[in-house]
Design a protein around this motif. Structure first.
Motif, short mmCIF file in Angstrom:
data_model
loop_
_atom_site.label_atom_id
_atom_site.label_comp_id
_atom_site.label_asym_id
_atom_site.label_seq_id
_atom_site.Cartn_x
_atom_site.Cartn_y
_atom_site.Cartn_z
N LEU A 1 -1.00 6.04 -3.57
CA LEU A 1 -0.52 5.43 -2.33
C LEU A 1 -1.08 4.01 -2.21
O LEU A 1 -2.13 3.68 -2.77
N MET A 2 -0.38 3.19 -1.43
CA MET A 2 -0.87 1.85 -1.13
C MET A 2 -1.60 1.90 0.20
O MET A 2 -1.13 2.52 1.16
N CYS A 3 -2.76 1.25 0.26
CA CYS A 3 -3.53 1.19 1.51
C CYS A 3 -4.21 -0.16 1.58
O CYS A 3 -4.97 -0.53 0.67
N GLU A 4 -3.95 -0.90 2.65
CA GLU A 4 -4.56 -2.21 2.82
C GLU A 4 -4.83 -2.46 4.30
O GLU A 4 -4.10 -1.97 5.17
N PRO A 5 -5.91 -3.19 4.60
CA PRO A 5 -6.18 -3.50 6.01
C PRO A 5 -5.14 -4.45 6.57
O PRO A 5 -4.72 -5.39 5.90
N LEU B 1 -5.09 0.14 9.19
CA LEU B 1 -4.76 0.21 7.78
C LEU B 1 -3.27 0.48 7.61
O LEU B 1 -2.71 1.35 8.28
N ARG B 2 -2.66 -0.26 6.71
CA ARG B 2 -1.24 -0.04 6.40
C ARG B 2 -1.15 0.84 5.17
O ARG B 2 -1.60 0.47 4.08
N LEU B 3 -0.55 2.03 5.33
CA LEU B 3 -0.41 2.97 4.24
C LEU B 3 1.06 3.15 3.91
O LEU B 3 1.90 3.25 4.81
N SER B 4 1.37 3.23 2.63
CA SER B 4 2.75 3.45 2.24
C SER B 4 2.79 4.25 0.94
O SER B 4 1.87 4.20 0.13
N GLY B 5 3.84 5.02 0.79
CA GLY B 5 3.99 5.85 -0.40
C GLY B 5 4.82 7.08 -0.09
O GLY B 5 5.17 7.34 1.06
N ASP B 6 5.11 7.84 -1.12
CA ASP B 6 6.01 8.98 -0.97
C ASP B 6 5.37 10.14 -0.20
O ASP B 6 6.06 10.90 0.46
N ASP B 7 4.05 10.30 -0.30
CA ASP B 7 3.40 11.43 0.36
C ASP B 7 2.40 10.94 1.41
O ASP B 7 1.37 11.57 1.65
N VAL B 8 2.72 9.81 2.04
CA VAL B 8 1.77 9.19 2.96
C VAL B 8 1.54 10.05 4.20
O VAL B 8 0.44 10.05 4.76
#
Length: 205
Positions: free
Chosen positions: A37-41, A54-61
């Motif tokens: 997953l992608m995770c960034e402040p 935090l901004r999270l993105s992905g298929d199973d977020v």
């Protein structure tokens, strides 16, 4: 691909809880990366901070966020008061509400102002009016964002912060809306932590 903004808050907790917030931002980023997953402040997390987005993105977020929503406990010695006897520190984690979640929130009631960004943030700082202040005209609530690279991105984050303020106002009343956004610690259910970490390495228990 789904995207969720996760809000980590120390609420009314002491500086140790704000320190845990900053550490968790890094821990969650590493855990997210391990799951693809992608995770960034959303904004820079520097030192102890009462709140982090935090901004999270992905298929199973959604599963990742659900597993971390609630009270998080950190067990360890205070990094600021080594002789302090307390060993358990708590912070709150939950998805940030969106404007769509606030039923009475209308973008037609929001006034956007562009300003010149200041401080660290890249070459665009002090050269373009990329910072944005969003004001909910009927209530006077306002939110500000300057750390994104573009005016469009700052507008999106300012709108998100404003929606969070609006949501807190709706639940807690207008009197302490701004303060209440970052003051959730009293609502943390100690002893019912969804996750527990221990030590400076933040080992999961």
């Amino acid at each position: 691909m789904s995207e969720i903004i996760l809000h980590i808050s120390s609420g009314q907790g002491p500086e140790e809880c704000a320190w845990v917030v900053a550490q968790l931002a890094g821990v969650f980023a590493a855990e997210a990366a391990a799951q693809g997953l992608m995770c960034e402040p959303v904004e820079p997390v520097t030192g102890p901070c009462a709140s982090a987005l935090l901004r999270l993105s992905g298929d199973d977020v959604h599963a990742f966020v659900q597993a971390r929503t609630g009270t998080i406990r950190w067990i360890g010695t205070s990094p600021f008061r080594p002789l302090h006897r307390r060993r358990n520190w708590f912070v709150a984690v939950k998805p940030a509400p969106t404007a769509e979640d606030a039923l009475d929130f209308s973008d037609a009631d929001v006034r956007y102002e562009t300003l010149r960004a200041s401080g660290p943030g890249g070459q665009h700082v002090n050269k373009t009016d990329s910072a944005v202040r969003a004001t909910h005209v009927p209530t006077g609530l306002a939110a500000f964002s300057q750390d994104q690279r573009s005016q469009f991105a700052n507008k999106k984050i300012a709108r998100l912060k404003l929606a969070m303020l609006f949501d807190e106002r709706r639940h807690r009343g207008a009197e302490d809306a701004k303060r209440a956004l970052w003051s959730q610690n009293h609502a943390l259910e100690r002893g019912k932590a969804v996750l527990t970490y221990e030590g400076v390495a933040f080992r999961s228990r």
